[in-house]
Design an enzyme around this catalytic site. Structure first.
Site, mmCIF file in Angstrom:
data_model
loop_
_atom_site.group_PDB
_atom_site.id
_atom_site.type_symbol
_atom_site.label_atom_id
_atom_site.label_comp_id
_atom_site.label_asym_id
_atom_site.label_seq_id
_atom_site.Cartn_x
_atom_site.Cartn_y
_atom_site.Cartn_z
ATOM 1 N N LYS A 164 0.819 -1.272 0.107
ATOM 2 C CA LYS A 164 0.060 -0.047 -0.091
ATOM 3 C C LYS A 164 0.855 1.115 -0.047
ATOM 4 O O LYS A 164 2.028 1.146 0.219
ATOM 5 C CB LYS A 164 -0.935 0.099 1.211
ATOM 6 C CG LYS A 164 -1.839 -1.323 1.454
ATOM 7 C CD LYS A 164 -3.074 -1.456 0.259
ATOM 8 C CE LYS A 164 -3.682 -2.823 -0.164
ATOM 9 N NZ LYS A 164 -4.373 -3.363 1.084
HETATM 10 C C1 LIG Z 1 -5.158 -4.517 1.565
HETATM 11 C C2 LIG Z 1 -6.830 -4.295 1.581
HETATM 12 C C3 LIG Z 1 -7.601 -4.605 2.535
HETATM 13 C C4 LIG Z 1 -6.961 -5.398 3.884
HETATM 14 O O1 LIG Z 1 -5.647 -4.788 4.477
HETATM 15 P P1 LIG Z 1 -4.969 -5.653 5.368
HETATM 16 O O2 LIG Z 1 -3.818 -4.335 6.205
HETATM 17 O O3 LIG Z 1 -4.061 -6.542 4.182
HETATM 18 O O4 LIG Z 1 -5.639 -6.538 6.108
HETATM 19 C C5 LIG Z 1 -8.875 -4.496 2.537
HETATM 20 N N1 LIG Z 1 -9.427 -4.064 1.540
HETATM 21 C C6 LIG Z 1 -8.758 -3.544 0.497
HETATM 22 C C7 LIG Z 1 -9.685 -3.147 -0.683
HETATM 23 C C8 LIG Z 1 -7.586 -3.803 0.332
HETATM 24 O O5 LIG Z 1 -6.939 -3.621 -0.625
#
Ligand SMILES: *Cc1c(COP(=O)(O)O)cnc(C)c1O
Length: 379
Positions: free
Chosen positions: A182
């Protein structure tokens, strides 16, 4: 051969120093660095309050805990998203109702959303897919009319803007993830932002076993008494992760700018490619490009998405597919009887989409390689 992943973190010496400094301090788990991270993050996204949690999935669960869903309650969820978005509804006993997406952006389609609102609908969750803000004006109006809270899953879209406003205060609660792919990372980590004080307190309680006062405020007040007032769990982030988060947040603008620059390079390079169409960007919003998505469509069927996926992987390019429609996943078919036909646009586009590598530390050589191989294979 060098492998180019679709996404990865960028960690520098100042990040490492920040973590080491936190490790030498008195606090390892949730302490002053977490508070500082929350304050800086809230200020950055224009929200009153921010609550850190252990990951983005837990952030979604925490946000949904405030809805107090009852069996049979429905939550509207876009079909093209990571499974975690819908899973958070199921976790709290609700029923996800899948909404189709717009074909050119893969953002939740306000017309289909309107059609799927029923007497049992309790909330809407919108996803800023790939890093592009969804149709907040239309969605907020629908939510207001039907008295439904809007939760935003902005895990793709930290740093994005809608009509000049940063994402983080456009919904009643907004959720972010700090997974290494991210925009900024804490290893694992997540955040929920809100402008509502009572939601803020509920979110903090859920993160701490549903207990009404945290250790630090009890310590400060010199009291031991506590009560568990509702269901909750342990979703705390550590202070050394928060230290990394603070350091990473200071580089967010640079990270997002690099992502936008690479996206521009891709758009320019594929302008005349008839098989490859990047997703559209709508007016009045600034994309923050968690993902760069293209649709692969060859009328002669010689180069399908799957064939291009395999060919690019063979040359070391870590392309990916985000996502299979959630309503077609086995768990959802079995538990909720979903299946083909429910969201026709999502089902069709999911056969065409491909994620190209995009991350701030991509070198010129990597960018050139992706462009060169994609254009060569689709010539
Ligand atoms: C990455 C992501 C999540 C979950 O995040 P984590 O930190 O990996 O648990 C939820 N929704 C979307 C759309 C994501 O891209």
């Amino acid at each position: 051969m060098q492998w180019i992943p679709y996404g990865r973190q960028q960690i520098d010496e100042s990040d490492i120093r920040a973590v080491v400094e936190a490790l030498r301090s008195d606090w390892l788990t949730t302490g002053p660095k977490v508070v500082e991270f929350e304050e800086r993050f809230a200020a950055r996204v224009g929200a009153k309050y921010a609550v850190t949690v252990s990951n983005g999935t837990f952030a979604l669960q925490t946000a949904f805990s405030t809805l107090k869903l009852q069996p049979g309650d429905e939550v509207l969820v876009p079909s093209i998203t990571f499974a975690a978005t819908a899973n958070a509804v199921v976790f709290h006993g609700g029923k996800p109702v899948f909404v189709d997406v717009s074909p050119d952006t893969l953002l939740i389609d306000p017309d289909d959303l309107k059609k799927k609102i029923s007497e049992r609908t309790r909330a809407v969750i919108a996803v800023d897919y790939a890093g592009q803000p969804c149709e907040y004006d239309e969605i907020r109006m629908l939510c207001r009319k039907n008295n439904l809270p809007l939760i935003a899953d902005s895990c793709h879209a930290l740093g994005a803007e809608y009509h000049g406003k940063p994402l983080g205060s456009l919904a009643s609660m907004t959720v972010f993830s700090f997974h290494p792919v991210k925009h900024i990372t804490t290893g694992e980590g997540g955040m929920i932002t809100t402008d509502d004080e009572s939601l803020y307190n509920a979110l903090k309680r859920y993160r701490n076993h549903g207990i009404d006062a945290d250790f630090r405020s009890r310590e400060e007040q010199g009291i031991w008494s506590y009560d568990m007032v509702e269901w909750g769990s342990n979703g705390r982030l550590t202070d050394f992760q928060a230290a990394l988060g603070i350091s990473q947040l200071s580089k967010l603008d640079m990270f997002v700018q690099k992502r936008r620059d690479i996206a521009e390079r891709y758009r320019e390079a594929f302008k005349n490619n008839r098989l490859i169409t990047p997703l559209a960007v709508k007016n009045n919003r600034k994309h923050s490009y968690h993902l760069f998505e293209v649709c692969v469509e060859d009328p002669t069927k010689k180069m399908t998405r799957d064939a291009l996926f395999t060919a690019l992987r063979e040359c070391g390019i870590g392309v990916n597919v985000h996502y299979r429609p959630v309503h077609l996943l086995q768990f959802y078919r079995e538990r909720f009887g979903t299946g083909p036909g429910l969201c026709p646009v999502a089902e069709k586009v999911a056969e065409q989409i491909l994620t190209l590598p995009l991350f701030p530390s991509m070198t010129e050589e990597m960018i050139e390689k992706v462009i060169g191989e994609v254009n060569r294979l689709t010539a």
